[in-house]
Design an enzyme around this catalytic site. Structure first.
Site, PDB file in Angstrom:
ATOM      1  N   ARG A 191       0.837  -1.317   0.118  1.00  0.00           N
ATOM      2  CA  ARG A 191       0.157  -0.126  -0.050  1.00  0.00           C
ATOM      3  C   ARG A 191       0.829   1.063  -0.089  1.00  0.00           C
ATOM      4  NH1 ARG A 191      -3.111  -3.002   3.726  1.00  0.00           N
ATOM      5  NH2 ARG A 191      -4.732  -3.860   2.351  1.00  0.00           N
ATOM      6  N   LYS A 230       3.403  11.595 -11.421  1.00  0.00           N
ATOM      7  CA  LYS A 230       2.690  10.819 -12.381  1.00  0.00           C
ATOM      8  C   LYS A 230       3.641   9.534 -12.553  1.00  0.00           C
ATOM      9  CE  LYS A 230      -0.042  13.931 -15.327  1.00  0.00           C
ATOM     10  NZ  LYS A 230      -0.144  14.354 -16.573  1.00  0.00           N
ATOM     11  N   GLU A 249      11.220  19.205 -24.323  1.00  0.00           N
ATOM     12  CA  GLU A 249      10.158  19.423 -23.027  1.00  0.00           C
ATOM     13  C   GLU A 249      10.842  20.703 -22.392  1.00  0.00           C
ATOM     14  OE1 GLU A 249       7.517  17.617 -22.664  1.00  0.00           O
ATOM     15  OE2 GLU A 249       7.752  15.530 -23.354  1.00  0.00           O
ATOM     16  N   LYS A 291       8.020  23.202 -14.482  1.00  0.00           N
ATOM     17  CA  LYS A 291       7.091  22.254 -14.307  1.00  0.00           C
ATOM     18  C   LYS A 291       6.631  22.114 -12.901  1.00  0.00           C
ATOM     19  CE  LYS A 291       5.893  17.486 -14.763  1.00  0.00           C
ATOM     20  NZ  LYS A 291       5.749  16.501 -15.481  1.00  0.00           N
ATOM     21  N   GLU A 300      -4.052  17.762 -11.987  1.00  0.00           N
ATOM     22  CA  GLU A 300      -4.218  18.479 -13.280  1.00  0.00           C
ATOM     23  C   GLU A 300      -5.857  18.383 -13.788  1.00  0.00           C
ATOM     24  OE1 GLU A 300      -1.867  16.378 -16.385  1.00  0.00           O
ATOM     25  OE2 GLU A 300      -3.477  16.736 -17.899  1.00  0.00           O
ATOM     26  N   ARG A 358      -2.144  22.541 -15.038  1.00  0.00           N
ATOM     27  CA  ARG A 358      -1.148  21.608 -15.314  1.00  0.00           C
ATOM     28  C   ARG A 358      -1.221  21.125 -16.784  1.00  0.00           C
ATOM     29  NH1 ARG A 358       1.034  16.384 -11.512  1.00  0.00           N
ATOM     30  NH2 ARG A 358       2.463  15.696 -13.097  1.00  0.00           N
ATOM     31  N   ASN A 377       0.877  20.021 -21.379  1.00  0.00           N
ATOM     32  CA  ASN A 377       0.693  19.207 -22.432  1.00  0.00           C
ATOM     33  C   ASN A 377       0.739  20.000 -23.899  1.00  0.00           C
ATOM     34  OD1 ASN A 377       0.073  16.578 -21.378  1.00  0.00           O
ATOM     35  ND2 ASN A 377      -1.941  17.530 -20.643  1.00  0.00           N
ATOM     36  N   HIS A 427       1.249  18.497 -27.398  1.00  0.00           N
ATOM     37  CA  HIS A 427       1.500  16.938 -27.207  1.00  0.00           C
ATOM     38  C   HIS A 427       0.139  16.346 -27.742  1.00  0.00           C
ATOM     39  CE1 HIS A 427       4.498  17.422 -24.292  1.00  0.00           C
ATOM     40  NE2 HIS A 427       4.487  16.215 -23.950  1.00  0.00           N
ATOM     41  N   HIS A 438       1.135  13.353 -29.679  1.00  0.00           N
ATOM     42  CA  HIS A 438       0.604  11.802 -29.523  1.00  0.00           C
ATOM     43  C   HIS A 438       0.185  11.359 -30.635  1.00  0.00           C
ATOM     44  CE1 HIS A 438       0.403  12.790 -24.770  1.00  0.00           C
ATOM     45  NE2 HIS A 438       1.665  12.124 -25.150  1.00  0.00           N
ATOM     46  N   HIS A 457       9.215  10.434 -28.523  1.00  0.00           N
ATOM     47  CA  HIS A 457       8.343  11.233 -27.939  1.00  0.00           C
ATOM     48  C   HIS A 457       8.690  12.875 -28.173  1.00  0.00           C
ATOM     49  CE1 HIS A 457       5.477  12.953 -25.068  1.00  0.00           C
ATOM     50  NE2 HIS A 457       6.311  13.528 -24.480  1.00  0.00           N
TER      51      HIS A 457
HETATM   52  N1  LIG Z   1       5.575  10.605 -15.320  1.00  0.00           N
HETATM   53  C1  LIG Z   1       5.386  11.578 -16.252  1.00  0.00           C
HETATM   54  O1  LIG Z   1       5.064  12.701 -15.733  1.00  0.00           O
HETATM   55  C2  LIG Z   1       6.176  11.307 -17.552  1.00  0.00           C
HETATM   56  C3  LIG Z   1       6.248  12.600 -18.297  1.00  0.00           C
HETATM   57  C4  LIG Z   1       6.964  12.369 -19.605  1.00  0.00           C
HETATM   58  C5  LIG Z   1       7.296  10.989 -20.173  1.00  0.00           C
HETATM   59  N2  LIG Z   1       7.147  10.091 -19.196  1.00  0.00           N
HETATM   60  C6  LIG Z   1       7.450   8.649 -19.570  1.00  0.00           C
HETATM   61  O2  LIG Z   1       8.758   8.596 -19.929  1.00  0.00           O
HETATM   62  C7  LIG Z   1       9.120   7.562 -20.661  1.00  0.00           C
HETATM   63  C8  LIG Z   1      10.264   7.985 -21.698  1.00  0.00           C
HETATM   64  O3  LIG Z   1      11.270   8.479 -20.747  1.00  0.00           O
HETATM   65  P1  LIG Z   1      12.745   8.554 -21.458  1.00  0.00           P
HETATM   66  O4  LIG Z   1      13.022   9.339 -22.791  1.00  0.00           O
HETATM   67  O5  LIG Z   1      13.645   8.853 -20.570  1.00  0.00           O
HETATM   68  O6  LIG Z   1      12.963   7.018 -22.215  1.00  0.00           O
HETATM   69  P2  LIG Z   1      13.755   5.831 -21.611  1.00  0.00           P
HETATM   70  O7  LIG Z   1      13.580   5.825 -20.015  1.00  0.00           O
HETATM   71  O8  LIG Z   1      13.451   4.664 -22.465  1.00  0.00           O
HETATM   72  O9  LIG Z   1      15.295   6.293 -21.844  1.00  0.00           O
HETATM   73  C9  LIG Z   1      15.714   6.589 -23.357  1.00  0.00           C
HETATM   74  C10 LIG Z   1      16.882   5.629 -23.434  1.00  0.00           C
HETATM   75  O10 LIG Z   1      18.085   6.377 -22.977  1.00  0.00           O
HETATM   76  C11 LIG Z   1      18.716   5.375 -22.298  1.00  0.00           C
HETATM   77  N3  LIG Z   1      19.514   6.449 -21.269  1.00  0.00           N
HETATM   78  C12 LIG Z   1      18.775   7.012 -20.379  1.00  0.00           C
HETATM   79  N4  LIG Z   1      19.651   7.492 -19.582  1.00  0.00           N
HETATM   80  C13 LIG Z   1      20.975   7.284 -19.980  1.00  0.00           C
HETATM   81  C14 LIG Z   1      22.481   7.650 -19.850  1.00  0.00           C
HETATM   82  N5  LIG Z   1      22.704   8.719 -18.803  1.00  0.00           N
HETATM   83  N6  LIG Z   1      23.318   7.466 -20.930  1.00  0.00           N
HETATM   84  C15 LIG Z   1      23.232   6.302 -21.573  1.00  0.00           C
HETATM   85  N7  LIG Z   1      21.768   6.034 -21.879  1.00  0.00           N
HETATM   86  C16 LIG Z   1      20.652   6.442 -21.154  1.00  0.00           C
HETATM   87  C17 LIG Z   1      17.839   4.240 -21.731  1.00  0.00           C
HETATM   88  O11 LIG Z   1      18.272   3.038 -21.079  1.00  0.00           O
HETATM   89  C18 LIG Z   1      16.712   4.065 -22.997  1.00  0.00           C
HETATM   90  O12 LIG Z   1      17.503   3.277 -23.769  1.00  0.00           O
HETATM   91  C19 LIG Z   1       7.830   7.103 -21.435  1.00  0.00           C
HETATM   92  O13 LIG Z   1       7.460   5.742 -20.952  1.00  0.00           O
HETATM   93  C20 LIG Z   1       6.847   8.244 -21.021  1.00  0.00           C
HETATM   94  O14 LIG Z   1       5.560   7.870 -20.645  1.00  0.00           O
HETATM   95  C21 LIG Z   1       6.563  10.191 -18.108  1.00  0.00           C
HETATM   96 ZN   LIG Z   2       6.177  15.189 -23.047  1.00  0.00          ZN
END
Ligand SMILES: NC(=O)c1ccc[n+]([C@@H]2O[C@H](COP(=O)([O-])OP(=O)(O)OC[C@H]3O[C@@H](n4cnc5c(N)ncnc54)[C@H](O)[C@@H]3O)[C@@H](O)[C@H]2O)c1
Ligand SMILES: [Zn+2]
Length: 364
Positions: free
Chosen positions: A125, A147, A189, A231, A241, A245, A249, A252, A256, A269
């Site tokens: 929990r 999130k 971003e 942010k 949101e 908030r 987007n 987006h 998306h 993305h």
């Molecule tokens: N929670 C939120 O508010 C929120 C907001 C935006 C995106 N997201 C989520 O985030 C995810 C995308 O995140 P991302 O773009 O970081 O993708 P990711 O976590 O897949 O990282 C991208 C790639 O870079 C590699 N990597 C990361 N750091 C590294 C480093 N320092 N050196 C070498 N390689 C490295 C990872 O292993 C991966 O292959 C999606 O799932 C999306 O839905 C969440």
């Molecule tokens: Zn985004």
């Protein structure tokens, strides 16, 4: 080192930003407790680069003894942000008698961060976690705001919860090993935060393109810091949101649609969001809010950071394809597509649009 604090109704936490932040046990110490079990969750790409480094920092903190420090290395990729990875984390914790006072450290990009946050929201929990974001996108966006979630085969981020970390420790030195395309995707971003909230930051980003892209220490630290600050301020004002908030987007709704239609990973993305912001800026111009000169400033900044500004060709993606995806957007109300547009540079608002305006916005 820059320290920001995010202040919410029931919880506040620090965001530490700077070169080599991961090596400083002080940032971890205040969030760890004696005899607590700690699990570091990371992936196969990041583990060989940073896992030992982080373990060393925790070890010299002197609070967690080596018998209580565990790690798990998951497969790398968005396709692994799923139940089976959550189960692997849970299995590891149960096998090693993790209790409600245990803690997880998420070492990775947004995929690891989202998945760890979600696991922590449901394990017994709710247990605590610390984010050590390693991608630029995770440092400026996904690690902040609470999130969390995983994907379902029928939809992205369909299972999730709001769950905030104890702290975010963003070490800008790790960005040096990030793939250039991923780095630029994260910059989208940062640009978004400037467009919706701070015209001076837009000007700063225009003057510091090479410094940011080359990861000049002071420049990248400032870009991450200002971005997190923007942010955090939206999240503080509207944690769940209900209202402003949603301005985060910007770009987006269109983005998306491109990401989903072209297939995840084809357009990253941030690439889809970059192009989506050009479309949203065009919509803002068509609706009479910003002028052509302001639109071009947005277009040029996105393009000059190396992000795509031209959408997929009509053959790959037509008007109906956009509408199909945009109609499913979580921001929509009363069967109307909600867009975030710019009233002026640094000022956003929610708006609807006519079919004609949408069609003109996607035909760049
Ligand atoms: N929670 C939120 O508010 C929120 C907001 C935006 C995106 N997201 C989520 O985030 C995810 C995308 O995140 P991302 O773009 O970081 O993708 P990711 O976590 O897949 O990282 C991208 C790639 O870079 C590699 N990597 C990361 N750091 C590294 C480093 N320092 N050196 C070498 N390689 C490295 C990872 O292993 C991966 O292959 C999606 O799932 C999306 O839905 C969440
Ligand atoms: Zn985004």
């Amino acid at each position: 080192m820059q320290i920001l604090s995010i202040k919410l109704a029931n919880h506040s936490y620090p965001i530490y930003i700077g070169e080599n932040a991961m090596d400083n046990p002080q940032y971890f110490n205040q969030h760890l407790k004696n005899n607590q079990k700690v699990l570091i969750v990371t992936n196969t790409t990041i583990a060989p680069l940073y896992l030992e480094r982080l373990k060393h920092t925790i070890a010299i903190s002197g609070i967690i003894n080596s018998d209580n420090l565990f790690s798990i290395v998951l497969n790398d990729g968005e396709q692994y942000k799923d139940w089976s990875s959550v189960e692997r984390i849970v299995q590891c914790m149960l096998e090693n008698s993790f209790d409600r006072h245990s803690l997880i450290i998420a070492l990775g990009g947004g995929v690891i961060g989202d998945m760890v946050g979600f696991t922590c929201s449901i394990y017994m929990r709710g247990i605590q976690f610390i984010q050590v974001p390693t991608s630029l996108l995770a440092q400026v966006d996904s690690s902040i705001g609470g999130k969390t979630g995983i994907n379902h085969e029928l939809g992205k981020n369909m299972l999730g919860a709001f769950c905030h970390p104890q702290a975010v420790i963003a070490d800008t030195s790790v960005l040096k090993t990030l793939d250039k395309r991923q780095l630029i995707s994260g910059i989208a971003e940062i640009l978004k935060h400037a467009f919706i909230a701070d015209v001076d930051f837009i000007t700063w980003l225009e003057s510091n393109i090479q410094n940011v892209l080359n990861l000049d220490e002071q420049s990248i630290k400032y870009a991450v810091y200002r971005s997190c600050q923007i942010k955090a301020s939206f999240v503080e004002q509207d944690e769940k949101e209900q209202n402003i908030r949603a301005y985060l987007n910007f770009g987006h709704t269109f983005g998306h649609a491109i990401e989903s239609h072209m297939g995840y990973g084809v357009w990253l993305h941030g690439e889809a969001v970059g192009c989506g912001m050009v479309m949203a800026a065009r919509l803002s111009m068509l609706q009479g809010y910003i002028n052509n000169q302001q639109y071009l400033r947005i277009f040029n900044l996105i393009q000059n950071y190396g992000l795509p500004v031209i959408p997929p060709t009509y053959k790959d993606m037509n008007f109906n394809d956009y509408i199909k995806y945009m109609s499913k957007d979580k921001k929509n109300q009363n069967n109307q597509i909600n867009f975030i547009i710019l009233k002026s540079l640094g000022n956003a608002q929610k708006n609807i649009a006519t079919s004609k305006e949408i069609e003109c916005s996607i035909n760049i």
